[in-house]
Scaffold this motif. Structure first.
Motif, PDB file in Angstrom:
ATOM      1  N   ALA A  47       8.094  96.373  55.123  1.00  0.00           N
ATOM      2  CA  ALA A  47       7.688  97.142  56.588  1.00  0.00           C
ATOM      3  C   ALA A  47       6.721  98.134  56.158  1.00  0.00           C
ATOM      4  N   VAL A  48       6.892  99.019  55.243  1.00  0.00           N
ATOM      5  CA  VAL A  48       6.011  99.982  55.083  1.00  0.00           C
ATOM      6  C   VAL A  48       4.843  99.606  54.603  1.00  0.00           C
ATOM      7  N   ILE A  52       0.880  99.987  56.996  1.00  0.00           N
ATOM      8  CA  ILE A  52      -0.061 101.013  56.399  1.00  0.00           C
ATOM      9  C   ILE A  52      -1.481 101.006  57.225  1.00  0.00           C
ATOM     10  N   PRO A  53      -2.045  99.737  57.885  1.00  0.00           N
ATOM     11  CA  PRO A  53      -3.308  99.714  58.653  1.00  0.00           C
ATOM     12  C   PRO A  53      -2.919 100.731  59.873  1.00  0.00           C
ATOM     13  N   PRO A  60      -9.807 106.792  58.398  1.00  0.00           N
ATOM     14  CA  PRO A  60     -10.469 107.778  57.677  1.00  0.00           C
ATOM     15  C   PRO A  60     -10.622 107.603  56.139  1.00  0.00           C
ATOM     16  N   ALA A  61      -9.383 106.911  55.600  1.00  0.00           N
ATOM     17  CA  ALA A  61      -9.481 106.816  54.231  1.00  0.00           C
ATOM     18  C   ALA A  61     -10.425 105.540  53.625  1.00  0.00           C
ATOM     19  N   LEU A  62     -10.589 104.670  54.688  1.00  0.00           N
ATOM     20  CA  LEU A  62     -11.266 103.660  54.329  1.00  0.00           C
ATOM     21  C   LEU A  62     -12.789 103.897  54.368  1.00  0.00           C
ATOM     22  N   TRP A  63     -12.982 104.934  55.388  1.00  0.00           N
ATOM     23  CA  TRP A  63     -14.476 105.487  55.691  1.00  0.00           C
ATOM     24  C   TRP A  63     -14.788 106.499  54.468  1.00  0.00           C
ATOM     25  N   THR A  64     -13.852 107.001  54.053  1.00  0.00           N
ATOM     26  CA  THR A  64     -14.042 108.013  52.812  1.00  0.00           C
ATOM     27  C   THR A  64     -14.365 106.965  51.361  1.00  0.00           C
ATOM     28  N   VAL A  65     -13.550 105.971  51.309  1.00  0.00           N
ATOM     29  CA  VAL A  65     -13.794 105.132  50.088  1.00  0.00           C
ATOM     30  C   VAL A  65     -15.220 104.345  50.161  1.00  0.00           C
ATOM     31  N   ALA A  66     -15.561 103.782  51.440  1.00  0.00           N
ATOM     32  CA  ALA A  66     -16.780 103.363  51.898  1.00  0.00           C
ATOM     33  C   ALA A  66     -18.060 104.443  51.347  1.00  0.00           C
TER      34      ALA A  66
END
Length: 187
Positions: A47-48, A52-53, A60-66
């Motif tokens: 469930a956790v 997550i998405p 913000p984490a996805l944009w930072t990684v990108a």
């Protein structure tokens, strides 16, 4: 290629390779029902993981990684595509008691002109580059497939000796790359 570029490329290749090997090894261990891999996956709260998405930090984490990936990619491109042109070679002239700066590009072009006169040579390109921290006269020869390779080798060695003598013993290497056209098909 400069040593710095070589080290940066190898570092990123090593880190990426190790990451992919670890992920692949874990996936194979799960597929082959290795108890340790199965236990590690069993400890995950599904469930956790599936939520997550929906977390506020996810976008913000996805944009930072990108952004970091894009920056690293641009840096690697700049490092790999940077020009490897040497600075002038400094020669001491005992007659005038002065230090002279010599551009290596024209010297490489002179070596190329020497090799261009050989029979069977279609084109020659000479340029000055830095190879492993050493100024280098890099000459690329395109020739017919039936050229006398021994004659080209002897001429290249002679041109390299004359270039070294003209540069007064400066630490400059000469590299001649011979590219032969494909042999015609004989039926």
């Amino acid at each position: 290629m400069k040593l710095r570029t070589l080290l940066v490329n190898r570092f990123f290749a090593f880190v990426t390779g190790c990451t992919l090997l670890a992920a692949g090894a874990f996936a194979l261990a799960w597929l082959w029902r290795v108890p340790l891999a199965r236990e590690q996956l069993a400890t995950l709260d599904r469930a956790v993981v599936t939520d997550i998405p929906d977390q506020p930090w996810w976008t913000p984490a996805l944009w930072t990684v990108a952004g970091v990936g894009l920056a690293v990619g641009i840096v690697l491109l700049v490092v790999n595509l940077s020009r490897r042109r040497p600075s002038t070679v400094q020669l001491y002239d005992a007659v005038t008691d002065a230090t002279l700066g010599v551009e290596l590009g024209p010297v490489a072009a002179g070596v190329a002109r020497d090799l261009e006169a050989l029979p069977g040579v279609r084109s020659v390109r000479g340029r000055a580059v830095v190879e492993r921290h050493l100024p280098t006269l890099s000459v690329t020869v395109h020739a017919e497939p039936d050229i006398d390779v021994a004659e080209v080798t002897a001429a290249a060695e002679d041109s390299a000796r004359r270039a070294a003598a003209a540069l007064g013993g400066a630490r400059v290497a000469t590299q001649v790359l011979l590219h032969l056209d494909p042999a015609p098909d004989v039926h």
